[in-house]
Design an enzyme around this catalytic site. Structure first.
Site, PDB file in Angstrom:
ATOM      1  N   ASN A   1      -1.899   2.177   5.474  1.00  0.00           N
ATOM      2  CA  ASN A   1      -0.891   1.195   5.046  1.00  0.00           C
ATOM      3  C   ASN A   1      -0.446   0.447   6.286  1.00  0.00           C
ATOM      4  O   ASN A   1      -0.064   1.077   7.274  1.00  0.00           O
ATOM      5  CB  ASN A   1       0.293   1.932   4.397  1.00  0.00           C
ATOM      6  N   GLY A   2      -0.500  -0.893   6.252  1.00  0.00           N
ATOM      7  CA  GLY A   2      -0.077  -1.682   7.413  1.00  0.00           C
ATOM      8  C   GLY A   2      -1.174  -2.653   7.821  1.00  0.00           C
ATOM      9  O   GLY A   2      -2.057  -2.974   7.012  1.00  0.00           O
TER      10      GLY A   2
ATOM     11  N   LYS B   1      13.912 -15.076  -9.520  1.00  0.00           N
ATOM     12  CA  LYS B   1      13.598 -14.129 -10.593  1.00  0.00           C
ATOM     13  C   LYS B   1      12.598 -14.758 -11.546  1.00  0.00           C
ATOM     14  O   LYS B   1      11.616 -14.153 -11.914  1.00  0.00           O
ATOM     15  CB  LYS B   1      14.895 -13.804 -11.333  1.00  0.00           C
TER      16      LYS B   1
ATOM     17  N   GLU C   1      18.831 -17.162  -6.656  1.00  0.00           N
ATOM     18  CA  GLU C   1      18.394 -15.864  -7.166  1.00  0.00           C
ATOM     19  C   GLU C   1      17.797 -16.009  -8.574  1.00  0.00           C
ATOM     20  O   GLU C   1      16.770 -15.402  -8.889  1.00  0.00           O
ATOM     21  CB  GLU C   1      19.575 -14.879  -7.142  1.00  0.00           C
TER      22      GLU C   1
ATOM     23  N   LYS D   1       6.577  -4.209  -4.430  1.00  0.00           N
ATOM     24  CA  LYS D   1       7.985  -3.834  -4.446  1.00  0.00           C
ATOM     25  C   LYS D   1       8.493  -3.606  -3.032  1.00  0.00           C
ATOM     26  O   LYS D   1       9.610  -3.966  -2.683  1.00  0.00           O
ATOM     27  CB  LYS D   1       8.156  -2.560  -5.284  1.00  0.00           C
TER      28      LYS D   1
ATOM     29  N   HIS E   1      19.016 -36.836  -4.218  1.00  0.00           N
ATOM     30  CA  HIS E   1      18.390 -37.224  -2.951  1.00  0.00           C
ATOM     31  C   HIS E   1      16.895 -36.959  -2.967  1.00  0.00           C
ATOM     32  O   HIS E   1      16.275 -36.832  -1.908  1.00  0.00           O
ATOM     33  CB  HIS E   1      19.079 -36.515  -1.783  1.00  0.00           C
TER      34      HIS E   1
ATOM     35  N   CYS F   1       0.810  -1.227   0.000  1.00  0.00           N
ATOM     36  CA  CYS F   1       0.000   0.000   0.000  1.00  0.00           C
ATOM     37  C   CYS F   1       0.838   1.269   0.000  1.00  0.00           C
ATOM     38  O   CYS F   1       1.861   1.348   0.675  1.00  0.00           O
ATOM     39  CB  CYS F   1      -0.883   0.049   1.235  1.00  0.00           C
TER      40      CYS F   1
ATOM     41  N   ARG G   1       5.163   0.182  -5.933  1.00  0.00           N
ATOM     42  CA  ARG G   1       5.159  -0.594  -4.689  1.00  0.00           C
ATOM     43  C   ARG G   1       4.331  -1.874  -4.829  1.00  0.00           C
ATOM     44  O   ARG G   1       4.465  -2.776  -4.004  1.00  0.00           O
ATOM     45  CB  ARG G   1       4.594   0.257  -3.544  1.00  0.00           C
TER      46      ARG G   1
ATOM     47  N   TRP H   1      -2.788  -2.948  -1.531  1.00  0.00           N
ATOM     48  CA  TRP H   1      -2.315  -4.309  -1.789  1.00  0.00           C
ATOM     49  C   TRP H   1      -3.038  -5.172  -0.760  1.00  0.00           C
ATOM     50  O   TRP H   1      -2.777  -5.071   0.438  1.00  0.00           O
ATOM     51  CB  TRP H   1      -0.807  -4.362  -1.600  1.00  0.00           C
TER      52      TRP H   1
ATOM     53  N   GLU I   1       8.963 -15.349  -9.980  1.00  0.00           N
ATOM     54  CA  GLU I   1       8.145 -14.190  -9.641  1.00  0.00           C
ATOM     55  C   GLU I   1       7.593 -13.466 -10.865  1.00  0.00           C
ATOM     56  O   GLU I   1       6.516 -12.882 -10.794  1.00  0.00           O
ATOM     57  CB  GLU I   1       8.853 -13.221  -8.692  1.00  0.00           C
TER      58      GLU I   1
HETATM   59  O1  M6R Z   1      13.519  -3.893  -0.437  1.00  0.00           O
HETATM   60  P1  M6R Z   1      14.125  -5.208  -0.019  1.00  0.00           P
HETATM   61  O2  M6R Z   1      15.435  -5.467  -0.665  1.00  0.00           O
HETATM   62  O3  M6R Z   1      14.197  -5.348   1.475  1.00  0.00           O
HETATM   63  O4  M6R Z   1      13.101  -6.300  -0.519  1.00  0.00           O
HETATM   64  C1  M6R Z   1      13.268  -7.638  -0.166  1.00  0.00           C
HETATM   65  C2  M6R Z   1      12.396  -8.537  -1.021  1.00  0.00           C
HETATM   66  O5  M6R Z   1      11.045  -8.233  -0.825  1.00  0.00           O
HETATM   67  C3  M6R Z   1      12.735  -8.400  -2.511  1.00  0.00           C
HETATM   68  O6  M6R Z   1      14.064  -8.660  -2.775  1.00  0.00           O
HETATM   69  C4  M6R Z   1      11.868  -9.362  -3.335  1.00  0.00           C
HETATM   70  O7  M6R Z   1      12.217 -10.679  -3.071  1.00  0.00           O
HETATM   71  C5  M6R Z   1      12.008  -9.029  -4.821  1.00  0.00           C
HETATM   72  N1  M6R Z   1      10.721  -8.985  -5.452  1.00  0.00           N
HETATM   73  C6  M6R Z   1      12.831 -10.011  -5.553  1.00  0.00           C
HETATM   74  O8  M6R Z   1      12.961  -9.696  -6.895  1.00  0.00           O
END
Ligand code: M6R
Length: 590
Positions: free
Chosen positions: A98-99, A472, A468, A585, A491, A2, A26, A72, A475
């Site tokens: 927000n929260g 990527k 990583e 974000k 395993h 949010c 965000r 959100w 997501e």
């Molecule tokens: O702003 P931050 O680096 O703390 O965010 C952490 C994660 O939410 C962020 O890296 C998330 O996993 C990304 N969407 C990955 O691409």
């Protein structure tokens, strides 16, 4: 997650709509605004994008006080009724939040018989304000604030005194001022488009914003002073080929140089030799991509440090029993500096007497205020939900920090240090070479896009890179993906390998080349399409070449073809790469 914005000043509706555009990055699923008229508040809200809200609002008259929100969903499905703002029962107040209000069920029970229009936790705030109103809006806001538990940044429009109020605890809230008006906002970058000075609101604070300026109060009504400062001005973001993600990947070479320069110009590690030698452990704490950079930095630092370097997921760290004492250095990694889990984990370290450092892309964020020292990775603003350039720059900063720690503890020689610095200087060119091969990666994406699953494997420092790459991909493409240490496949996971899946093998270590060759054969003979991300060639695998680089720095380069691969697969599947479904974000709730 949010975003909130509020404004007192001419053109408040237009400016609020523009601000919601800046907060889009965000992540959100619905949006709305409230405009204060002469003696009432008009609320406009819709499910979907800001464009849908603008269409819905049409040509409404302007006004000088408005609040807006991008939601959100956490409590209640995505629909217009659950979108913010919420009006209080008699229309005296409108709120955006927000929260999470953790005690909203108890509070709802106390308001027995009240009619709620949504399933959200937030609407309770509008009801409480009305209930507590006895002719003084500020008193009603303070009384309401004292009843709330959880994390919240709440902006409130009050009809009776034509004032904006805010309540803040554990969710970010910036107060901004300029010649033209006064502002409330979830982040400094957005606020800086209007405000010439900003203040970061402390927890447990009520703000009153009027034509006369800003006043801050503790929840018992005691006034407090909060410092204002000039924010860095945010640039108007430009896209390349329509997508922020690709633009951000292509910026990696230049940002790597800035990360290195920034590390040295800001004074580096900043620990005294005594403290460095006394340390008994280092934690690298973050979430998602930031956690992966900690995982990678720990894997390389194990080569030179004589103390434990432990990567930990922030949300696990908060509730587990990790040892923290005065000899503990905890490095909190976060692109946004606003990730609630990471900030909470930092507070836990501070309470236990540990040393807390932030490695972030965002100065003046909640994390920087919670930590004793901040190292800025200088990656520049990231708008795509999928984090890319921040990862590579986090690794530059973390590697330099842990090398400096090794030097102070006498486990890294000057010769090794200089070699790594030379490697860092060559790295941007190596990444440029990888980017030049974008076309080849795009073609490969075409072949992989219909895979039922894509596995990522690697050994030692290549395993975090696999994690990583896998994150990527999942997501932004929504293809099922998992990462494994290559030796672990047999395993259990090998049972899932057939000719409908692909396996991406990251293989940068010369010493482990033969071991990786066996893993590649293992999956290729079971029908998987195999892609080797490597400076070496492998039988049975298509190669995504990465130039030879310093062994401690491979993770920084090897992540780039994986970022591109995820991007092109998602594009070929027609996904919204910058705003993947369900994700935000900036994850500002635990
Ligand atoms: O702003 P931050 O680096 O703390 O965010 C952490 C994660 O939410 C962020 O890296 C998330 O996993 C990304 N969407 C990955 O691409």
């Amino acid at each position: 997650m949010c975003g909130i914005f509020g404004m007192i000043g001419d053109g408040a509706v237009g400016n609020t709509l523009r601000a919601l555009g800046y907060l889009e990055y965000r992540g959100y699923d619905s949006a709305g605004i409230a405009a204060l008229r002469k003696d009432r508040i008009d609320v406009y809200k819709t499910a979907g994008r800001i464009a849908a809200l603008k269409k819905f609002i049409g040509d409404v008259p302007e006004t000088d006080i408005a609040i807006g929100h991008t939601r959100w969903a956490t409590h209640g499905e995505v629909c217009a009724a659950n979108a913010h703002p919420f009006l209080s029962p008699q229309g005296r107040f409108a709120i955006v939040h927000n929260g999470i209000i953790e005690n909203y069920r108890d509070l709802r029970r106390e308001l027995n018989g009240a009619l709620f229009t949504s399933d959200t936790d937030s609407e309770i705030v509008a009801h409480l304000l009305e209930k507590e109103y006895r002719g003084n809006a500020l008193e009603a806001v303070l009384a309401t604030a004292r009843k709330l538990r959880g994390s919240f940044a709440i902006a409130i429009v009050s009809v009776s005194d034509r004032v904006l109020y805010a309540i803040k605890n554990k969710s970010p809230l910036i107060v901004g001022m300029s010649e033209e008006g006064a502002y409330l906002c979830s982040d400094i970058r957005c606020a800086s488009h209007w405000a010439s000075s900003v203040a970061v609101t402390p927890d447990d604070t009520v703000v009153e914003l009027s034509d006369n300026g800003a006043r801050f109060f503790r929840l018992d009504g005691t006034p407090i002073e909060v410092a204002f400062f000039a924010p860095d001005k945010a640039e108007e973001a430009e896209r390349v080929d329509g997508d922020f993600m690709l633009k951000e990947i292509t910026e990696i070479p230049s940002k790597l140089r800035l990360a290195e320069q920034g590390y040295f110009s800001s004074g580096g590690l900043g620990l005294t030799r005594d403290i460095a030698r006394r340390l008994s452990r280092v934690y690298l704490i973050g979430c998602g991509t930031a956690y992966h950079s900690g995982l990678e930095a720990a894997a390389v630092a194990r080569q030179w440090l004589d103390i434990d370097v432990l990567p930990v997921i922030a949300s696990e760290f908060i509730y587990d029993n990790y040892t923290v004492d005065g000899d503990t250095l905890a490095i909190f990694i976060s692109q946004s500096g606003e990730t609630a889990d990471t900030v909470r984990a930092c507070e836990r370290v501070r309470r236990s007497g540990g040393i807390a450092y932030a490695v972030t892309n965002t100065d003046s964020s909640s994390l920087t205020f919670a930590c004793q020292r901040t190292l800025n990775i200088r990656a520049g603003a990231e708008y795509a939900v999928a984090s890319t350039k921040a990862y590579n720059c986090q690794l530059v900063t973390l590697t330099l920090m842990l090398l400096d720690l090794g030097r102070m503890r006498g486990t890294v020689s000057d010769a090794t240090y200089d070699e790594v610095l030379r490697g860092l200087e060559e790295l941007p060119r190596a990444v440029e070479k990888i980017l030049e091969d974008g076309y080849g990666i795009a073609q490969l994406a075409e072949q992989l896009k219909n895979s039922t699953a894509i596995f990522y494997i690697g050994r030692t420092a290549d395993y975090p890179t696999a994690c990583e790459g896998s994150l990527k991909l999942k997501e932004i493409s929504y293809i099922h993906s998992e990462a494994y240490p290559a030796g672990e496949l047999k395993h259990g996971t090998l049972a899932l390998i057939d000719n409908t899946v692909a396996v991406v093998a990251i293989a940068t270590s010369r010493e482990l080349r033969d071991k990786m060759a066996s893993s590649v054969t293992e999956v290729a003979t079971r029908g998987a399409k195999v892609i080797a991300v490597s400076p070496y060639t492998f039988e049975n695998a298509v190669r995504l070449a990465i130039p030879e680089t310093h062994p401690y720095l491979y993770g920084i380069a090897a992540a780039v073809p994986l970022q591109l691969l995820a991007y092109y697969i998602a594009k070929r599947l027609g996904r919204d790469v910058d705003k993947p479904r369900n994700l935000a974000k900036s994850v500002t709730v635990e």
